[in-house]
Design a protein around this motif. Structure first.
Motif, mmCIF file in Angstrom:
data_model
loop_
_atom_site.group_PDB
_atom_site.id
_atom_site.type_symbol
_atom_site.label_atom_id
_atom_site.label_comp_id
_atom_site.label_asym_id
_atom_site.label_seq_id
_atom_site.Cartn_x
_atom_site.Cartn_y
_atom_site.Cartn_z
ATOM 1 N N ASN A 97 -13.388 1.090 41.425
ATOM 2 C CA ASN A 97 -14.196 0.952 40.214
ATOM 3 C C ASN A 97 -14.009 -0.425 39.582
ATOM 4 O O ASN A 97 -14.975 -1.036 39.116
ATOM 5 C CB ASN A 97 -13.820 2.037 39.202
ATOM 6 C CG ASN A 97 -14.335 3.406 39.584
ATOM 7 O OD1 ASN A 97 -15.309 3.519 40.345
ATOM 8 N ND2 ASN A 97 -13.708 4.441 39.074
ATOM 9 N N ALA A 98 -12.771 -0.907 39.557
ATOM 10 C CA ALA A 98 -12.503 -2.223 38.987
ATOM 11 C C ALA A 98 -13.226 -3.306 39.783
ATOM 12 O O ALA A 98 -13.777 -4.255 39.203
ATOM 13 C CB ALA A 98 -11.002 -2.498 38.967
ATOM 14 N N ARG A 99 -13.242 -3.166 41.088
ATOM 15 C CA ARG A 99 -13.936 -4.141 41.949
ATOM 16 C C ARG A 99 -15.429 -4.165 41.643
ATOM 17 O O ARG A 99 -16.038 -5.242 41.510
ATOM 18 C CB ARG A 99 -13.698 -3.783 43.418
ATOM 19 C CG ARG A 99 -14.296 -4.794 44.408
ATOM 20 C CD ARG A 99 -14.000 -4.394 45.844
ATOM 21 N NE ARG A 99 -12.566 -4.470 46.124
ATOM 22 C CZ ARG A 99 -11.769 -3.408 46.271
ATOM 23 N NH1 ARG A 99 -12.268 -2.162 46.141
ATOM 24 N NH2 ARG A 99 -10.492 -3.557 46.534
ATOM 25 N N ARG A 100 -16.027 -2.990 41.520
ATOM 26 C CA ARG A 100 -17.455 -2.920 41.216
ATOM 27 C C ARG A 100 -17.756 -3.536 39.849
ATOM 28 O O ARG A 100 -18.774 -4.224 39.674
ATOM 29 C CB ARG A 100 -17.929 -1.462 41.264
ATOM 30 C CG ARG A 100 -18.123 -0.936 42.686
ATOM 31 C CD ARG A 100 -18.865 0.395 42.669
ATOM 32 N NE ARG A 100 -18.008 1.459 42.167
ATOM 33 C CZ ARG A 100 -17.250 2.227 42.941
ATOM 34 N NH1 ARG A 100 -17.224 2.028 44.250
ATOM 35 N NH2 ARG A 100 -16.510 3.193 42.415
ATOM 36 N N MET A 101 -16.890 -3.275 38.887
ATOM 37 C CA MET A 101 -17.101 -3.835 37.553
ATOM 38 C C MET A 101 -17.024 -5.350 37.571
ATOM 39 O O MET A 101 -17.877 -6.042 37.013
ATOM 40 C CB MET A 101 -16.059 -3.273 36.577
ATOM 41 C CG MET A 101 -16.259 -1.814 36.216
ATOM 42 S SD MET A 101 -14.988 -1.237 35.046
ATOM 43 C CE MET A 101 -15.466 0.483 34.852
ATOM 44 N N LEU A 102 -16.005 -5.895 38.207
ATOM 45 C CA LEU A 102 -15.830 -7.345 38.240
ATOM 46 C C LEU A 102 -16.950 -8.020 39.018
ATOM 47 O O LEU A 102 -17.410 -9.112 38.649
ATOM 48 C CB LEU A 102 -14.470 -7.696 38.837
ATOM 49 C CG LEU A 102 -13.268 -7.330 37.969
ATOM 50 C CD1 LEU A 102 -11.970 -7.547 38.731
ATOM 51 C CD2 LEU A 102 -13.263 -8.133 36.675
ATOM 52 N N GLU A 103 -17.397 -7.390 40.080
ATOM 53 C CA GLU A 103 -18.530 -7.942 40.834
ATOM 54 C C GLU A 103 -19.785 -7.977 39.969
ATOM 55 O O GLU A 103 -20.566 -8.934 40.019
ATOM 56 C CB GLU A 103 -18.767 -7.115 42.098
ATOM 57 C CG GLU A 103 -17.696 -7.322 43.162
ATOM 58 C CD GLU A 103 -17.861 -6.386 44.356
ATOM 59 O OE1 GLU A 103 -18.673 -5.421 44.241
ATOM 60 O OE2 GLU A 103 -17.193 -6.592 45.376
ATOM 61 N N ALA A 104 -19.975 -6.920 39.163
ATOM 62 C CA ALA A 104 -21.155 -6.860 38.289
ATOM 63 C C ALA A 104 -21.063 -7.872 37.152
ATOM 64 O O ALA A 104 -22.078 -8.433 36.717
ATOM 65 C CB ALA A 104 -21.320 -5.447 37.728
ATOM 66 N N LEU A 105 -19.856 -8.142 36.667
ATOM 67 C CA LEU A 105 -19.655 -9.057 35.545
ATOM 68 C C LEU A 105 -19.609 -10.523 35.980
ATOM 69 O O LEU A 105 -19.794 -11.423 35.146
ATOM 70 C CB LEU A 105 -18.348 -8.719 34.812
ATOM 71 C CG LEU A 105 -18.286 -7.353 34.114
ATOM 72 C CD1 LEU A 105 -16.867 -7.074 33.637
ATOM 73 C CD2 LEU A 105 -19.254 -7.295 32.949
#
Length: 205
Positions: A97-105
């Motif tokens: 989840n953290a990876r997806r968030m950082l990729e989106a940000l």
């Protein structure tokens, strides 16, 4: 609003209805004593709930829960969340989840919403501060290296501006302390209105 101590302000600790060490440290920077007594509430967003409504409801519910357990105390509840194109980003809970968030940000601007409610003699007083943060473009290697530190696991949006991820911040418009977890100017005003003194322990010259 003046920050000068008033004659009827108290120097006793208030109750912080949060387990966040960051919020406790922020209160200490303005000389406010507090006792952390986390409030257990359901932090699930309601269907269709917008980010400002969500963080304000969370702060209010935490403060109310803390006040119910400590009826004779002044209680502070707070909540912080990220909003990307209207979607609420909370704590990731996992590397995926953290990876997806950082990729989106990565390389984009997003909003950080920080709400605070103080319950006391003056009733329920609340404020919500919205700041805009832009992260630099993050390659896969930088994201993976950051995930390996574990720093962002319990942080909204998967990163901590006050920590290692400070190297990612390209631009900040708004309140730094609010992005960390507590808008200090607004919080100080609410505490004074509830009779809690700030600058209880000023730094030595």
């Amino acid at each position: 609003m003046s920050f000068e101590p008033e004659a009827d302000t108290m120097t006793s600790p208030l109750i912080l209805a949060s387990a966040s060490p960051r919020r406790r440290m922020l209160l200490e920077t303005i000389g406010v004593c507090c006792e952390a007594r986390p409030a257990a509430i359901d932090e699930t967003p309601r269907p269709g709930e917008m980010p400002p409504e969500y963080v304000q409801r969370m702060a209010l519910e935490k403060a109310r829960a803390g006040a119910a357990a400590n009826p004779h105390a002044v209680v502070l509840g707070a909540d912080t969340a990220l909003s990307l194109e209207g979607a609420i980003l909370g704590k990731p809970g996992s590397d995926d989840n953290a990876r997806r968030m950082l990729e989106a940000l990565s390389g984009r601007a997003h909003e950080v919403l920080s709400a605070v409610t103080v319950v006391g003699p003056a009733g329920e007083l609340s404020e919500c501060v919205i700041s805009e943060v832009t992260l630099a473009p993050l390659g896969r290697d930088r994201i993976e290296a950051y995930l390996a530190t574990g720093e962002g696991q319990d942080k909204a949006g998967g990163y901590a501006i006050q920590g290692l991820a400070g190297a990612f911040i390209q631009r900040l418009v708004g309140s730094y302390s609010a992005v960390v977890g507590l808008p200090l100017r607004e919080t100080a005003e609410l505490l004074i209105r509830q009779g809690i003194a700030i600058w209880q322990h000023p730094r030595s010259p």
